[in-house]
Design an enzyme around this catalytic site. Structure first.
Site, PDB file in Angstrom:
ATOM      1  CG  HIS A 242     -10.062  17.684 -59.850  1.00 56.31           C
ATOM      2  ND1 HIS A 242     -10.122  17.305 -61.176  1.00 56.31           N
ATOM      3  CD2 HIS A 242      -9.580  18.949 -59.848  1.00 56.31           C
ATOM      4  CE1 HIS A 242      -9.686  18.306 -61.933  1.00 56.31           C
ATOM      5  NE2 HIS A 242      -9.357  19.320 -61.151  1.00 56.31           N
TER       6      HIS A 242
ATOM      7  CG  ASN B  42       0.584  18.518 -60.029  1.00 54.72           C
ATOM      8  OD1 ASN B  42      -0.175  18.307 -60.961  1.00 54.72           O
ATOM      9  ND2 ASN B  42       0.829  19.725 -59.555  1.00 54.72           N
TER      10      ASN B  42
ATOM     11  CD  GLN C 131      -0.884  29.651 -60.062  1.00 57.36           C
ATOM     12  OE1 GLN C 131      -0.286  30.462 -60.757  1.00 57.36           O
ATOM     13  NE2 GLN C 131      -1.388  28.549 -60.536  1.00 57.36           N
TER      14      GLN C 131
ATOM     15  CB  THR D  29      -7.071  25.972 -62.964  1.00 58.78           C
ATOM     16  OG1 THR D  29      -6.172  25.078 -62.306  1.00 58.78           O
ATOM     17  CG2 THR D  29      -6.305  26.832 -63.950  1.00 58.78           C
TER      18      THR D  29
ATOM     19  CG  HIS E  69      -9.960  22.550 -52.509  1.00 55.58           C
ATOM     20  ND1 HIS E  69     -10.690  21.393 -52.316  1.00 55.58           N
ATOM     21  CD2 HIS E  69      -9.196  22.707 -51.399  1.00 55.58           C
ATOM     22  CE1 HIS E  69     -10.377  20.874 -51.125  1.00 55.58           C
ATOM     23  NE2 HIS E  69      -9.461  21.664 -50.558  1.00 55.58           N
TER      24      HIS E  69
ATOM     25  CG  HIS F  83      -4.184  24.242 -54.924  1.00 47.62           C
ATOM     26  ND1 HIS F  83      -5.401  24.754 -55.313  1.00 47.62           N
ATOM     27  CD2 HIS F  83      -3.352  24.448 -55.970  1.00 47.62           C
ATOM     28  CE1 HIS F  83      -5.304  25.244 -56.530  1.00 47.62           C
ATOM     29  NE2 HIS F  83      -4.069  25.080 -56.954  1.00 47.62           N
TER      30      HIS F  83
ATOM     31  CG  HIS G  33       1.271  24.977 -56.890  1.00 44.79           C
ATOM     32  ND1 HIS G  33       1.082  24.196 -58.005  1.00 44.79           N
ATOM     33  CD2 HIS G  33       0.186  25.787 -56.826  1.00 44.79           C
ATOM     34  CE1 HIS G  33      -0.057  24.531 -58.599  1.00 44.79           C
ATOM     35  NE2 HIS G  33      -0.623  25.495 -57.901  1.00 44.79           N
TER      36      HIS G  33
HETATM   37  W1  AMW Z   1      -3.867  26.020 -59.674  1.00 44.61           W
HETATM   38  O1  AMW Z   1      -3.654  26.566 -61.288  1.00 44.61           O
HETATM   39  O2  AMW Z   1      -5.477  25.913 -59.416  1.00 44.61           O
HETATM   40  O3  AMW Z   1      -2.894  26.898 -58.610  1.00 44.61           O
HETATM   41  O4  AMW Z   1      -3.173  24.453 -59.670  1.00 44.61           O
HETATM   42  C1  AMW Z   1      -3.910  23.253 -59.845  1.00 44.61           C
HETATM   43  C2  AMW Z   1      -2.916  22.125 -59.767  1.00 44.61           C
HETATM   44  O5  AMW Z   1      -3.619  20.927 -59.558  1.00 44.61           O
HETATM   45  C3  AMW Z   1      -2.092  21.947 -61.028  1.00 44.61           C
HETATM   46  O6  AMW Z   1      -0.742  21.754 -60.663  1.00 44.61           O
HETATM   47  C4  AMW Z   1      -2.691  20.687 -61.660  1.00 44.61           C
HETATM   48  O7  AMW Z   1      -1.740  19.961 -62.412  1.00 44.61           O
HETATM   49  C5  AMW Z   1      -3.138  19.929 -60.425  1.00 44.61           C
HETATM   50  N1  AMW Z   1      -4.268  19.028 -60.598  1.00 44.61           N
HETATM   51  C6  AMW Z   1      -5.487  19.333 -61.097  1.00 44.61           C
HETATM   52  N2  AMW Z   1      -6.302  18.268 -61.030  1.00 44.61           N
HETATM   53  C7  AMW Z   1      -5.596  17.265 -60.454  1.00 44.61           C
HETATM   54  C8  AMW Z   1      -5.894  15.914 -60.114  1.00 44.61           C
HETATM   55  N3  AMW Z   1      -7.099  15.372 -60.365  1.00 44.61           N
HETATM   56  N4  AMW Z   1      -4.929  15.177 -59.537  1.00 44.61           N
HETATM   57  C9  AMW Z   1      -3.707  15.705 -59.302  1.00 44.61           C
HETATM   58  N5  AMW Z   1      -3.360  16.975 -59.602  1.00 44.61           N
HETATM   59  C10 AMW Z   1      -4.292  17.751 -60.169  1.00 44.61           C
END
Ligand code: AMW
Length: 149
Positions: free
Chosen positions: A8, A27, A83, A91, A94, A96, A98
């Site tokens: 992203h 988020n 995660q 998912t 990168h 991160h 939470h």
């Molecule tokens: W992971 O499952 O990789 O631990 O969490 C990815 C997080 O990033 C999720 O909470 C998802 O809602 C958030 N997310 C993904 N893409 C974006 C974005 N473009 N802007 C803001 N939040 C995002």
């Protein structure tokens, strides 16, 4: 200048904290009000890929962000979650953290928040129709940014 978050590109309007090596963004699909993310500026996939100075900066930023979202969203506790790898539910490739403000009774079963975290951004649960608008996200980021000035 936009920020990279895995695949992203993140607009500065939704970023509310930038430090030397980290940034924090709101988020698009929060599990609870004030669910935000703290990331290293360098787009590395796994926690083990971070240098010590990046770990220190990321966790110091996470600590500051936690204090702000707990206060602003009237939480009384925080859940921090990372995660780290696909089998852990990651998912976005990168690192991160939470950060989720918690309050009494927010989940019937307290640890259900982890089920929600696992589910909230998986394919069928994460369609654009369920994302917040850019305006809403930018407004939240502006409010949070003010705490750091
Ligand atoms: W992971 O499952 O990789 O631990 O969490 C990815 C997080 O990033 C999720 O909470 C998802 O809602 C958030 N997310 C993904 N893409 C974006 C974005 N473009 N802007 C803001 N939040 C995002």
């Amino acid at each position: 200048m936009s920020f990279r978050f895995g695949q992203h590109l993140i607009k500065p309007s939704v970023v509310f904290l930038k430090t030397e090596l980290s940034f924090a963004l709101v988020n698009r699909k929060p599990v609870v009000p004030g669910h935000v993310l703290v990331c290293p500026l360098r787009p590395v996939e796994r926690f083990r890929d971070l240098r010590p100075d990046e770990v220190a900066d990321l966790f110091q930023a996470t600590q500051r962000v936690g204090m702000v979202v707990e206060k602003h969203f009237q939480g009384t506790s925080l859940t921090f979650s990372m995660q780290d790898g696909p089998e852990a539910g990651q998912t976005v490739k990168h690192v991160h953290v939470h950060v989720l403000p918690r309050k009494a009774g927010d989940f019937h079963r307290n640890d259900s928040i982890y089920d929600e975290l696992q589910r909230h951004d998986k394919a069928e649960e994460d369609t654009p129709a369920l994302w917040r608008s850019e305006e809403e996200m930018a407004a939240e980021a502006a409010t949070l940014r003010a705490y750091f000035q």
